[in-house]
Design a protein around this motif. Structure first.
Motif, mmCIF file in Angstrom:
data_model
loop_
_atom_site.group_PDB
_atom_site.id
_atom_site.type_symbol
_atom_site.label_atom_id
_atom_site.label_comp_id
_atom_site.label_asym_id
_atom_site.label_seq_id
_atom_site.Cartn_x
_atom_site.Cartn_y
_atom_site.Cartn_z
ATOM 1 N N ARG A 79 0.798 -1.223 -0.032
ATOM 2 C CA ARG A 79 0.086 -0.009 -0.219
ATOM 3 C C ARG A 79 0.896 1.177 0.012
ATOM 4 O O ARG A 79 1.905 1.305 0.687
ATOM 5 C CB ARG A 79 -1.053 -0.010 1.032
ATOM 6 N N GLY A 80 0.612 2.036 -0.898
ATOM 7 C CA GLY A 80 1.493 3.396 -0.698
ATOM 8 C C GLY A 80 0.712 4.701 -1.272
ATOM 9 O O GLY A 80 -0.371 4.592 -1.193
ATOM 10 N N SER A 81 1.486 5.669 -0.698
ATOM 11 C CA SER A 81 0.616 7.305 -0.739
ATOM 12 C C SER A 81 1.700 8.121 -1.180
ATOM 13 O O SER A 81 3.000 8.056 -0.891
ATOM 14 C CB SER A 81 -0.244 7.484 0.231
ATOM 15 N N ALA B 181 7.912 11.597 -4.559
ATOM 16 C CA ALA B 181 8.220 10.564 -3.741
ATOM 17 C C ALA B 181 7.004 9.884 -3.364
ATOM 18 O O ALA B 181 5.995 10.613 -3.037
ATOM 19 C CB ALA B 181 8.959 11.137 -2.644
ATOM 20 N N VAL B 182 7.208 8.699 -3.287
ATOM 21 C CA VAL B 182 5.833 7.747 -2.690
ATOM 22 C C VAL B 182 6.437 6.799 -1.667
ATOM 23 O O VAL B 182 7.353 6.178 -1.936
ATOM 24 C CB VAL B 182 5.433 6.858 -3.970
ATOM 25 N N GLU B 183 5.593 6.867 -0.511
ATOM 26 C CA GLU B 183 6.207 5.934 0.543
ATOM 27 C C GLU B 183 5.193 4.662 0.347
ATOM 28 O O GLU B 183 4.075 4.982 0.111
ATOM 29 C CB GLU B 183 5.992 6.523 1.890
ATOM 30 N N PHE B 184 5.654 3.488 0.904
ATOM 31 C CA PHE B 184 4.952 2.438 0.888
ATOM 32 C C PHE B 184 5.274 1.417 2.025
ATOM 33 O O PHE B 184 6.215 1.523 2.693
ATOM 34 C CB PHE B 184 5.075 1.597 -0.596
ATOM 35 N N TYR B 185 4.309 0.490 2.403
ATOM 36 C CA TYR B 185 4.869 -0.596 3.136
ATOM 37 C C TYR B 185 4.163 -1.788 2.783
ATOM 38 O O TYR B 185 3.259 -1.836 1.809
ATOM 39 C CB TYR B 185 4.060 -0.299 4.607
#
Length: 115
Positions: free
Chosen positions: A71-73, A87-91
């Motif tokens: 999942r990212g945002s 930039a996109v962060e995700f886990y």
């Protein structure tokens, strides 16, 4: 305790088996949770026109075929290359699913320390 993030290259991002991004690079790190399980997280740069829906699950495919559901945002106000990328962060939801290779396509010598 020093933490780090490992570099990955030539990745793909899919939504319902349809490519969203291809040939990108980013960083991924982990922390140990209870029961010696790892929790994976990271970030990458995406074209300004690509925005991930935090409610969707995407498939991240690393260069060696290792996959993960993520999942990212977007990271707010974090642009690069004159605003053409952000930039996109995700886990990772669950764990990395490898192709049998121990390091999951990650470049451990390119570690980036976290402060």
């Amino acid at each position: 305790m020093q933490r780090h993030m490992d570099h990955f290259r030539d990745a793909k991002l899919l939504l319902d088996n349809q490519p969203i991004l291809e040939g990108f690079e980013g960083y991924i790190g982990s922390r140990e949770k209870s029961g010696r399980r790892k929790e994976w997280h990271g970030y990458f740069l995406a074209e300004a026109t690509v925005h991930l829906d935090p409610e969707q699950k995407y498939t991240l495919v690393l260069g060696d075929g290792t996959t993960a559901m993520i999942r990212g945002s977007d990271i707010a106000a974090c642009e690069a290359d004159g605003g053409t990328r952000h930039a996109v962060e995700f886990y990772v939801v669950g764990d990395l699913r490898g192709t049998g290779r121990r390091h999951h396509g990650l470049e451990h010598e390119a570690r980036r320390p976290l402060s």
